[in-house]
Design a protein around this motif. Sequence first.
Motif, PDB file in Angstrom:
ATOM      1  N   MET A  54      -9.012  17.757  -0.664  1.00  0.00           N
ATOM      2  CA  MET A  54      -7.660  17.777  -1.217  1.00  0.00           C
ATOM      3  C   MET A  54      -7.123  16.355  -1.383  1.00  0.00           C
ATOM      4  N   LEU A  55      -7.323  15.518  -0.374  1.00  0.00           N
ATOM      5  CA  LEU A  55      -6.856  14.134  -0.443  1.00  0.00           C
ATOM      6  C   LEU A  55      -7.572  13.362  -1.547  1.00  0.00           C
ATOM      7  N   LEU A  56      -8.894  13.496  -1.638  1.00  0.00           N
ATOM      8  CA  LEU A  56      -9.641  12.782  -2.673  1.00  0.00           C
ATOM      9  C   LEU A  56      -9.248  13.235  -4.068  1.00  0.00           C
ATOM     10  N   LYS A  57      -9.091  14.531  -4.263  1.00  0.00           N
ATOM     11  CA  LYS A  57      -8.696  15.037  -5.574  1.00  0.00           C
ATOM     12  C   LYS A  57      -7.291  14.546  -5.954  1.00  0.00           C
ATOM     13  N   TYR A  58      -6.381  14.524  -4.987  1.00  0.00           N
ATOM     14  CA  TYR A  58      -5.034  14.030  -5.235  1.00  0.00           C
ATOM     15  C   TYR A  58      -5.081  12.564  -5.682  1.00  0.00           C
ATOM     16  N   LEU A  59      -5.861  11.754  -4.965  1.00  0.00           N
ATOM     17  CA  LEU A  59      -5.935  10.334  -5.309  1.00  0.00           C
ATOM     18  C   LEU A  59      -6.652  10.104  -6.631  1.00  0.00           C
ATOM     19  N   ALA A  60      -7.681  10.890  -6.926  1.00  0.00           N
ATOM     20  CA  ALA A  60      -8.359  10.758  -8.216  1.00  0.00           C
ATOM     21  C   ALA A  60      -7.398  11.097  -9.358  1.00  0.00           C
ATOM     22  N   ALA A  61      -6.612  12.142  -9.189  1.00  0.00           N
ATOM     23  CA  ALA A  61      -5.618  12.506 -10.204  1.00  0.00           C
ATOM     24  C   ALA A  61      -4.555  11.417 -10.335  1.00  0.00           C
ATOM     25  N   LEU A  62      -4.147  10.835  -9.221  1.00  0.00           N
ATOM     26  CA  LEU A  62      -3.167   9.749  -9.250  1.00  0.00           C
ATOM     27  C   LEU A  62      -3.737   8.531  -9.965  1.00  0.00           C
ATOM     28  N   ALA A  63      -5.014   8.236  -9.721  1.00  0.00           N
ATOM     29  CA  ALA A  63      -5.665   7.119 -10.407  1.00  0.00           C
ATOM     30  C   ALA A  63      -5.667   7.347 -11.920  1.00  0.00           C
ATOM     31  N   LEU A  64      -5.982   8.547 -12.345  1.00  0.00           N
ATOM     32  CA  LEU A  64      -5.958   8.856 -13.772  1.00  0.00           C
ATOM     33  C   LEU A  64      -4.548   8.752 -14.336  1.00  0.00           C
ATOM     34  N   GLU A  65      -3.581   9.294 -13.612  1.00  0.00           N
ATOM     35  CA  GLU A  65      -2.185   9.253 -14.049  1.00  0.00           C
ATOM     36  C   GLU A  65      -1.700   7.814 -14.220  1.00  0.00           C
ATOM     37  N   ARG A  66      -2.185   6.927 -13.370  1.00  0.00           N
ATOM     38  CA  ARG A  66      -1.757   5.519 -13.402  1.00  0.00           C
ATOM     39  C   ARG A  66      -2.632   4.653 -14.304  1.00  0.00           C
ATOM     40  N   GLY A  67      -3.572   5.258 -15.012  1.00  0.00           N
ATOM     41  CA  GLY A  67      -4.406   4.509 -15.949  1.00  0.00           C
ATOM     42  C   GLY A  67      -5.485   3.672 -15.290  1.00  0.00           C
ATOM     43  N   CYS A  68      -5.901   4.047 -14.120  1.00  0.00           N
ATOM     44  CA  CYS A  68      -6.933   3.300 -13.407  1.00  0.00           C
ATOM     45  C   CYS A  68      -8.314   3.579 -13.999  1.00  0.00           C
ATOM     46  N   GLY A  69      -9.146   2.552 -13.977  1.00  0.00           N
ATOM     47  CA  GLY A  69     -10.517   2.708 -14.455  1.00  0.00           C
ATOM     48  C   GLY A  69     -11.489   3.059 -13.351  1.00  0.00           C
ATOM     49  N   ARG A  70     -11.033   2.935 -12.085  1.00  0.00           N
ATOM     50  CA  ARG A  70     -11.903   3.199 -10.948  1.00  0.00           C
ATOM     51  C   ARG A  70     -11.107   3.771  -9.785  1.00  0.00           C
ATOM     52  N   PHE A  71     -11.820   4.488  -8.950  1.00  0.00           N
ATOM     53  CA  PHE A  71     -11.315   4.941  -7.662  1.00  0.00           C
ATOM     54  C   PHE A  71     -12.439   4.632  -6.680  1.00  0.00           C
ATOM     55  N   ALA A  96       0.853  -1.185   0.000  1.00  0.00           N
ATOM     56  CA  ALA A  96       0.000   0.000   0.000  1.00  0.00           C
ATOM     57  C   ALA A  96       0.892   1.238   0.000  1.00  0.00           C
ATOM     58  N   GLU A  97       0.237   2.377  -0.158  1.00  0.00           N
ATOM     59  CA  GLU A  97       0.914   3.671  -0.130  1.00  0.00           C
ATOM     60  C   GLU A  97       0.120   4.596   0.785  1.00  0.00           C
ATOM     61  N   ALA A  98       0.755   5.659   1.220  1.00  0.00           N
ATOM     62  CA  ALA A  98       0.063   6.626   2.062  1.00  0.00           C
ATOM     63  C   ALA A  98       0.534   8.026   1.713  1.00  0.00           C
ATOM     64  N   VAL A  99      -0.361   8.981   1.907  1.00  0.00           N
ATOM     65  CA  VAL A  99      -0.026  10.400   1.794  1.00  0.00           C
ATOM     66  C   VAL A  99      -0.456  11.079   3.088  1.00  0.00           C
ATOM     67  N   LEU A 100       0.280  12.102   3.440  1.00  0.00           N
ATOM     68  CA  LEU A 100      -0.001  12.884   4.640  1.00  0.00           C
ATOM     69  C   LEU A 100      -0.389  14.305   4.261  1.00  0.00           C
ATOM     70  N   VAL A 101      -1.243  14.901   5.073  1.00  0.00           N
ATOM     71  CA  VAL A 101      -1.533  16.328   4.985  1.00  0.00           C
ATOM     72  C   VAL A 101      -0.922  16.952   6.229  1.00  0.00           C
ATOM     73  N   GLU A 102      -0.126  17.998   6.016  1.00  0.00           N
ATOM     74  CA  GLU A 102       0.535  18.673   7.122  1.00  0.00           C
ATOM     75  C   GLU A 102       0.085  20.128   7.188  1.00  0.00           C
ATOM     76  N   ALA A 103      -0.120  20.582   8.420  1.00  0.00           N
ATOM     77  CA  ALA A 103      -0.448  21.984   8.669  1.00  0.00           C
ATOM     78  C   ALA A 103       0.834  22.692   9.074  1.00  0.00           C
ATOM     79  N   PRO A 104       1.053  23.878   8.530  1.00  0.00           N
ATOM     80  CA  PRO A 104       2.245  24.628   8.938  1.00  0.00           C
ATOM     81  C   PRO A 104       2.099  25.096  10.379  1.00  0.00           C
ATOM     82  N   GLY A 105       3.218  25.189  11.065  1.00  0.00           N
ATOM     83  CA  GLY A 105       3.178  25.648  12.448  1.00  0.00           C
ATOM     84  C   GLY A 105       4.489  26.300  12.835  1.00  0.00           C
ATOM     85  N   ALA A 106       4.467  26.954  13.968  1.00  0.00           N
ATOM     86  CA  ALA A 106       5.661  27.651  14.448  1.00  0.00           C
ATOM     87  C   ALA A 106       6.809  26.686  14.707  1.00  0.00           C
ATOM     88  N   GLN A 107       6.478  25.441  15.050  1.00  0.00           N
ATOM     89  CA  GLN A 107       7.520  24.460  15.365  1.00  0.00           C
ATOM     90  C   GLN A 107       7.647  23.413  14.263  1.00  0.00           C
TER      91      GLN A 107
END
Length: 167
Positions: A107-124, A54-65
Amino acid sequence: MPATDFILRPATPDDCATLLALITALAEYEKLTHLVEATPEKLRAALFGAHPHAEAVLVEAPGAQGAQAVGFALFFHNFSTFLAKPGLYLEDLYVDPAWRGHGLGKMLLKYLAALALERGCGRFEWSVLDWNTPSIEFYRAMGADVMPDWRICRVTGEALEKLGAVA
């Protein structure tokens, strides 16, 4: 904070403890913590080992630290025999409740949908718990069809051992 202020990036082996914390938070939300057997070591082997499952993506919020992980998506490829194409299956998507409303799930869903298209997937595809009305409404708003005629079948533990036993 607009979604453009957040960072979306593929997870790395160094993120396994962070992923586990987010997975545990998801399990708490779903009232399924008793099912969590994942460890950073198991995640490292499954996501970054010799044969990644499997693969994973993270969403990060900017912060002072520095950036703070506030969401993730874990996904893998499946296959459609009818389409004769791979598909992308979203196993889990989670955004910390304190960070919802910033467009991170979208943002996560759009990223994965674009990745599915890029990889030639027929479904997400993905599953959603039937009681999770806010998520169902969100997914429908994103254009997803909730498939009423399909049910997930699962074999685990002792039943899997029995079914997989060589006769």
